[in-house]
Design an enzyme around this catalytic site. Structure first.
Site, short mmCIF file in Angstrom:
data_model
loop_
_atom_site.label_atom_id
_atom_site.label_comp_id
_atom_site.label_asym_id
_atom_site.label_seq_id
_atom_site.Cartn_x
_atom_site.Cartn_y
_atom_site.Cartn_z
N PRO A 1 6.30 -12.01 -0.02
CG PRO A 1 7.04 -11.24 2.03
CD PRO A 1 7.50 -11.96 0.80
CG ASN A 2 2.18 -8.77 2.34
OD1 ASN A 2 1.23 -9.37 2.83
ND2 ASN A 2 3.23 -8.41 3.04
NE ARG B 1 1.45 -4.75 -0.13
CZ ARG B 1 2.75 -5.00 -0.22
NH1 ARG B 1 3.25 -5.63 -1.27
NH2 ARG B 1 3.55 -4.62 0.74
CE1 TYR C 1 5.03 -1.74 -3.05
CE2 TYR C 1 3.00 -1.77 -1.78
CZ TYR C 1 4.38 -1.74 -1.83
OH TYR C 1 5.11 -1.72 -0.67
CG ASN D 1 9.14 -7.49 -5.44
OD1 ASN D 1 9.56 -7.27 -4.31
ND2 ASN D 1 8.21 -6.75 -6.02
CB ALA E 1 8.43 -6.75 3.98
CG HIS F 1 13.19 -3.78 3.46
ND1 HIS F 1 13.89 -3.15 2.45
CD2 HIS F 1 11.89 -3.78 3.04
CE1 HIS F 1 13.04 -2.78 1.49
NE2 HIS F 1 11.83 -3.16 1.82
CG ASP G 1 23.39 -16.31 4.73
OD1 ASP G 1 24.10 -15.37 4.34
OD2 ASP G 1 23.29 -16.66 5.93
CD GLU H 1 17.26 -5.62 -4.22
OE1 GLU H 1 18.52 -5.59 -4.31
OE2 GLU H 1 16.63 -5.08 -3.30
CG HIS I 1 12.37 -3.48 -4.64
ND1 HIS I 1 11.92 -4.37 -3.70
CD2 HIS I 1 13.72 -3.53 -4.61
CE1 HIS I 1 12.96 -4.93 -3.11
NE2 HIS I 1 14.06 -4.45 -3.65
CG LEU I 2 6.00 -3.78 -8.37
CD1 LEU I 2 5.27 -4.57 -7.32
CD2 LEU I 2 5.19 -3.69 -9.64
CB SER I 3 7.56 1.26 -4.59
OG SER I 3 8.24 0.44 -3.64
NE ARG J 1 7.16 2.80 -0.36
CZ ARG J 1 6.61 1.59 -0.22
NH1 ARG J 1 7.06 0.58 -0.95
NH2 ARG J 1 5.60 1.41 0.62
NE ARG K 1 8.23 0.72 2.68
CZ ARG K 1 7.43 -0.32 3.00
NH1 ARG K 1 7.73 -1.54 2.61
NH2 ARG K 1 6.33 -0.14 3.70
C1 DQA Z 1 8.40 -3.89 -2.65
C2 DQA Z 1 8.96 -2.86 -1.68
C3 DQA Z 1 9.04 -3.42 -0.28
O1 DQA Z 1 9.55 -2.43 0.62
C4 DQA Z 1 7.67 -3.83 0.22
O2 DQA Z 1 7.76 -4.41 1.50
C5 DQA Z 1 6.98 -4.73 -0.74
C6 DQA Z 1 7.07 -4.45 -2.17
C7 DQA Z 1 8.15 -3.29 -4.06
O3 DQA Z 1 7.96 -4.07 -4.98
O4 DQA Z 1 8.14 -2.07 -4.22
O5 DQA Z 1 6.28 -5.65 -0.34
O6 DQA Z 1 9.33 -4.94 -2.79
#
Ligand code: DQA
Length: 147
Positions: free
Chosen positions: A10-11, A18, A23, A74, A77, A80, A87, A98, A100-102, A107, A111
């Site tokens: 998502p997002n 964003r 990011y 990725n 959210a 978390h 599962d 796994e 994550h950009l950040s 943070r 998270r």
């Molecule tokens: C994220 C980190 C997550 O906490 C956040 O909700 C995202 C992006 C990252 O790529 O840093 O949507 O997965």
């Protein structure tokens, strides 16, 4: 043929627009282009997908069952919150990196928990868009070790 599935949750369709201070300014389309170019260099098949819907991500994870696919995930959210995605990964028994950009550990407290980490082979975070191609290298190494 070995395949890497790049799954974004998502997002992440809004990358570039964003919170660029968190990011980065690279768009998802640019990241996916980089992944396709990298896959050519590695000689591996790649597929890039994004969804804002938990169930759709789960369906795509299920499709990797009994295949030679590794997943770079990725989960945004859902990382978390989603026991269901955790599962699904455990059910298909395919390797997941796994991503994550950040750096999620620098943070907010909420998270710091990752359900994905409980079932992923490994995790890359904090390296921005570059993390995707690094994760592909790791994914391919794992697929090669399976042979
Ligand atoms: C994220 C980190 C997550 O906490 C956040 O909700 C995202 C992006 C990252 O790529 O840093 O949507 O997965």
């Amino acid at each position: 043929m070995k395949k890497i599935l790049i799954l974004n949750g998502p997002n992440l369709n809004l990358l570039g627009m964003r919170q660029p201070e968190v990011y980065g300014s690279t768009t998802l389309a640019e990241i996916e282009d980089q992944c396709r170019a990298h896959a050519k260099q590695l000689g591996v098949e790649v597929e890039c997908k994004q969804s804002n819907h938990e169930g759709e991500l789960i369906d795509w994870i299920h499709e990797t069952r009994q295949s030679r696919t590794a997943i770079v995930l990725n989960a945004g959210a859902y990382t978390h919150t989603s026991i269901a995605i955790m599962d699904a990964i455990a059910s298909v028994e395919r390797p997941v990196i796994e991503l994550h950009l950040s750096n999620i550990h620098q943070r907010e407290e909420f998270r710091h928990t990752s359900y994905i980490s409980k079932v992923a082979k490994g995790m890359i975070c904090g390296l921005g868009a570059h993390g995707y191609t690094l994760a592909m290298d790791a994914a391919l190494r794992i697929l090669e070790e399976e042979d």
